[in-house]
Design an enzyme around this catalytic site. Structure first.
Site, PDB file in Angstrom:
ATOM      1  N   HIS A 167       0.807  -1.230   0.000  1.00 19.88           N
ATOM      2  CA  HIS A 167       0.000   0.000   0.000  1.00 19.88           C
ATOM      3  C   HIS A 167       0.837   1.275   0.000  1.00 19.88           C
ATOM      4  O   HIS A 167       0.356   2.335  -0.426  1.00 19.88           O
ATOM      5  CB  HIS A 167      -0.945  -0.014   1.200  1.00 19.88           C
ATOM      6  CG  HIS A 167      -2.179   0.829   1.023  1.00 19.88           C
ATOM      7  ND1 HIS A 167      -2.229   1.934   0.200  1.00 19.88           N
ATOM      8  CD2 HIS A 167      -3.413   0.728   1.573  1.00 19.88           C
ATOM      9  CE1 HIS A 167      -3.435   2.471   0.245  1.00 19.88           C
ATOM     10  NE2 HIS A 167      -4.173   1.761   1.070  1.00 19.88           N
ATOM     11  N   ASP A 387      -9.967  -3.372 -18.621  1.00 16.38           N
ATOM     12  CA  ASP A 387     -10.319  -4.220 -19.767  1.00 16.38           C
ATOM     13  C   ASP A 387      -9.046  -4.750 -20.410  1.00 16.38           C
ATOM     14  O   ASP A 387      -8.263  -4.007 -20.984  1.00 16.38           O
ATOM     15  CB  ASP A 387     -11.127  -3.390 -20.772  1.00 16.38           C
ATOM     16  CG  ASP A 387     -11.575  -4.195 -21.976  1.00 16.38           C
ATOM     17  OD1 ASP A 387     -11.248  -5.403 -22.056  1.00 16.38           O
ATOM     18  OD2 ASP A 387     -12.238  -3.616 -22.851  1.00 16.38           O
TER      19      ASP A 387
END
Length: 450
Positions: A167, A387
């Site tokens: 993170h 995508d």
């Protein structure tokens, strides 16, 4: 509205040996400092993210694992810090050593179809440890891969993309930017539409560092003589998801007085979850509880923060009150506290947090008590929009809640209606009380003035 606490789905995952994927071309060998917002102790953990993809006839014959692996090597040419390793410099300052060693990548196959995961797709997911394998000695903060990616091909022709992020490198927005770029490379786009920007010095403390706000989110909580403090970790925690569709959101909004109903859906759900969780964990009525809101501060800067920056640009202002106040007062009370702390975030507030990190050695952390609750809004981050050539994901978000951190993610029901799902982590008895409190709240009568 609640997903089952466990899903009786069992399947086998066969993994190839983990490999390191390096940038496709030579990249600069240099050291880059993280910002004073990035390398605070509160962000030194791993975040697991997962996305599910359906079979796409136009991609017949193409291997999603190989397509993504090749795209990853190309993407790391521009995002080469991800291919490096973290070192610790003077005064604990984290440094990215841009070695080009690469990120960890795993190809896998599972004897299960996407449909068998149920509809809608909600965490926690069965066999999650198999869908994102924890490669031994890979999860450390220092000298370990900064990303771990696993692509699991399914029997139906769909696949699961799972990722684990250190993170301190990025927030949700920054990770989504990297994944968008990865998708572009997978689809054969020649160049990234958004150029990555490092510039971590923009969030370093100024000299001399000025702490201009009181940051209650980092209070060092000590138990007073008269009031006990409940310390973490949880005993035997369980994971569940709770969905909020149009009906649930409308009902919750009707419980507010008219002047508060123009709140955001996030503020509304957060107030609801905070109240239900506080009642569920059975704390002393006089004990303080705090809701720490994760606020994306990119829009708070003037001029606006540069597009393409993929570091952490958020802060954690805290709404604080007594247990008995949340219990006895209406939902609007919690809502107003949350709105106030969100509104307190400015460019100066972010700089004050950076100064606090420097002044206190970056080792300060959130209060390690069960009365601390954090909700991160991922509904507009866009993990599900990535995508790779197989169209957008049918679900994209975190795999689990992480301790006291819940994530709010987008979801769709069987009718295609968009809603939100909240991941919750609590001990089993508290989880049952939480579900009951939420059920009771959704049976209340609307406030007057609807």
């Amino acid at each position: 509205m609640a997903a089952p606490s466990s899903i009786p789905l069992k399947f086998t995952v066969r993994r190839c040996e983990p490999e390191l994927v390096a940038p496709a071309k030579p990249t600069p060998y240099e050291q880059k400092l993280l910002s004073d917002i990035d390398d605070q102790a509160s962000l030194r953990f791993q975040v697991p993210v997962i996305s599910f993809y359906q079979y796409e006839p136009s991609m017949e014959g193409k291997d999603p694992a190989e397509v993504i692996r090749e795209a990853l090597a190309q993407t790391l040419v521009c995002y080469y810090p991800f291919a490096g390793r973290l070192r610790e410099g003077a005064n604990g300052k984290l440094i990215v050593d841009c070695t080009g060693e690469g990120v960890m990548f795993i190809k896998a196959d599972a004897d299960v179809t996407l449909e068998q995961f149920g509809e809608p797709l909600l965490p926690p997911f069965p066999c999650s440890d198999e869908l994102l394998y924890n490669v031994p000695s890979s999860e450390g903060m220092l000298n370990c891969p900064l990303l771990l990616i696993q692509v699991t091909r399914l029997k139906c022709g769909g696949f699961i993309f799972a990722l684990r992020l250190n993170h301190v490198m990025s927030d949700g927005t920054g990770l989504a930017q990297f994944l968008f770029a990865l998708g572009e490379m997978a689809r054969g786009v020649a160049t990234h539409s958004i150029s990555p920007i490092w510039e971590r010095h923009l969030l370093d403390a100024q000299h001399p560092a000025g702490i201009t706000f009181t940051h209650r989110e980092y209070d060092e909580v000590e138990a007073p003589v008269t009031t006990p403090i409940t310390i973490l970790p949880f005993d035997n925690p369980v994971q569940r998801s709770f969905s909020f569709g149009f009906a649930e959101v409308s009902l919750l909004r009707s419980l507010l007085p008219p002047h508060l109903r123009r709140c955001t859906t996030f503020e509304l759900i957060t107030a609801c979850l905070w109240r239900c969780r506080t009642l569920a964990i059975n704390l002393d009525p006089d004990e303080e509880v705090r809701m720490i809101c994760v606020v994306n501060a990119r829009s708070k800067f003037n001029p606006l923060f540069p597009s393409g920056y993929y570091g952490n640009v958020f802060v954690f202002p805290a709404a604080i009150t007594a247990v008995k106040s949340l219990r006895e007062k209406p939902l609007g009370y919690a809502m107003e506290l949350i709105k106030q702390v969100k509104a307190s975030v400015t460019e100066e507030y972010v700089k004050s947090v950076a100064a606090l990190m420097v002044a206190r050695g970056k080792r300060i952390h959130f209060p390690n008590v069960i009365g601390t609750y954090i909700i991160s809004d991922l509904t507009k981050v866009g993990f599900e929009d990535t995508d790779f050539g197989w169209d957008k994901a049918v679900f994209g978000g975190t795999m689990i809640a992480v301790g006291v951190i819940s994530f709010l993610m987008p979801t769709k029901n069987k009718k295609g209606e968009v809603g939100s799902v909240a991941s919750i982590c609590l001990p089993a008895p508290a989880m049952e009380r939480f579900a009951k409190e939420l059920e009771n709240m959704l049976k209340q009568q609307p406030s007057e003035g609807k």
